[in-house]
Design an enzyme around this catalytic site. Structure first.
Site, PDB file in Angstrom:
ATOM      1  N   ASN A 196       0.808  -1.203  -0.152  1.00 53.39           N
ATOM      2  CA  ASN A 196      -0.022   0.094  -0.121  1.00 53.39           C
ATOM      3  C   ASN A 196       0.791   1.093  -0.147  1.00 53.39           C
ATOM      4  OD1 ASN A 196      -2.714   1.139   0.064  1.00 53.39           O
ATOM      5  ND2 ASN A 196      -2.060   1.775   2.074  1.00 53.39           N
ATOM      6  N   VAL A 252      -5.848   5.604  -7.427  1.00 54.84           N
ATOM      7  CA  VAL A 252      -5.831   4.322  -6.630  1.00 54.84           C
ATOM      8  C   VAL A 252      -5.758   4.560  -5.082  1.00 54.84           C
ATOM      9  CG1 VAL A 252      -4.713   2.060  -6.250  1.00 54.84           C
ATOM     10  CG2 VAL A 252      -4.627   3.259  -8.504  1.00 54.84           C
ATOM     11  N   PRO A 253      -6.854   4.502  -4.593  1.00 54.40           N
ATOM     12  CA  PRO A 253      -7.171   5.160  -3.159  1.00 54.40           C
ATOM     13  C   PRO A 253      -6.362   4.590  -1.762  1.00 54.40           C
ATOM     14  CG  PRO A 253      -9.148   4.064  -3.604  1.00 54.40           C
ATOM     15  CD  PRO A 253      -7.947   3.881  -4.937  1.00 54.40           C
ATOM     16  N   CYS A 254      -5.154   4.631  -1.646  1.00 48.56           N
ATOM     17  CA  CYS A 254      -4.440   4.086  -0.448  1.00 48.56           C
ATOM     18  C   CYS A 254      -4.839   4.694   0.582  1.00 48.56           C
ATOM     19  CB  CYS A 254      -3.023   4.028  -0.869  1.00 48.56           C
ATOM     20  SG  CYS A 254      -2.185   5.663  -1.496  1.00 48.56           S
ATOM     21  N   HIS A 255      -5.257   6.343   0.612  1.00 51.01           N
ATOM     22  CA  HIS A 255      -5.581   7.043   1.731  1.00 51.01           C
ATOM     23  C   HIS A 255      -6.805   6.264   2.468  1.00 51.01           C
ATOM     24  CE1 HIS A 255      -8.058   8.277  -1.503  1.00 51.01           C
ATOM     25  NE2 HIS A 255      -8.996   8.807  -0.664  1.00 51.01           N
TER      26      HIS A 255
END
Length: 185
Positions: free
Chosen positions: A138, A147-150
């Site tokens: 991640n 690419v929503p790693c948050h």
């Protein structure tokens, strides 16, 4: 490479990146990178795990040489930050190991206004004991926000590390919380 999941818009990255553009955002400048056909990177001004070499020529959004994917990525990010867009539709070609790309594909399954934990992602990948490996993958996500790693938080619901800094993660989740009307952490 393994196919991450049905419907995931991964493309194989080109041999090299050809262009990058720097755009303003509410969380600081973002550098968007392309191999000419797909988005290969979206980095914040302060971003861990970033190799700033090989980004290709810097271009402006109005430059005729700018790949259309960079112009479209900038437009969609602007709409996201304005609270007008909850999902991205772009060709993506992240560079990483097979495992990293599988993890990043799982990130795309976390809906706008939702969060998940590292352990939940590991379980979805069929390896519940791999939460630490999932966390490392991640953290290496080259296409932040899109690419929503948050959207990945600790098992206890607390905010944990983020390549762009914990304050940026908090800001992104607060934006999604405000737009979705859901409590995220």
């Amino acid at each position: 490479m393994q196919t991450p999941a049905p419907g995931v818009p991964w493309r194989e990255p080109g041999e090299r990146n050809t262009h990058h553009v720097v755009v303003d955002s509410p969380i600081d400048e973002l550098t968007l990178i392309s191999d000419g056909a797909a988005l290969t990177g979206a980095y914040m001004a302060v971003h861990r795990h970033t190799d700033r070499t090989g980004w290709g020529a810097r271009v402006g959004l109005q430059d005729p040489a700018t790949p259309a994917v960079l112009v479209e990525a900038a437009r969609q990010l602007s709409a996201y930050f304005a609270g007008e867009l909850t999902g991205f539709d772009l060709p993506l070609a992240p560079r990483g190991t097979d495992f990293q790309r599988l993890v990043w594909a799982q990130l795309l399954q976390i809906d706008f206004g939702s969060t998940s934990s590292y352990g939940a992602l590991a379980t979805r990948l069929g390896n519940p004991g791999a939460s630490r490996a999932v966390g490392l993958a991640n953290g290496r996500n080259p296409i932040s926000i899109i690419v929503p790693c948050h959207r990945v938080i600790g098992a206890s619901g607390q905010l944990t590390g983020y390549g762009g800094g914990i304050e940026r993660k908090r800001t992104l989740l607060a934006l999604e919380e405000r737009v979705s009307g859901l409590a995220l952490w």
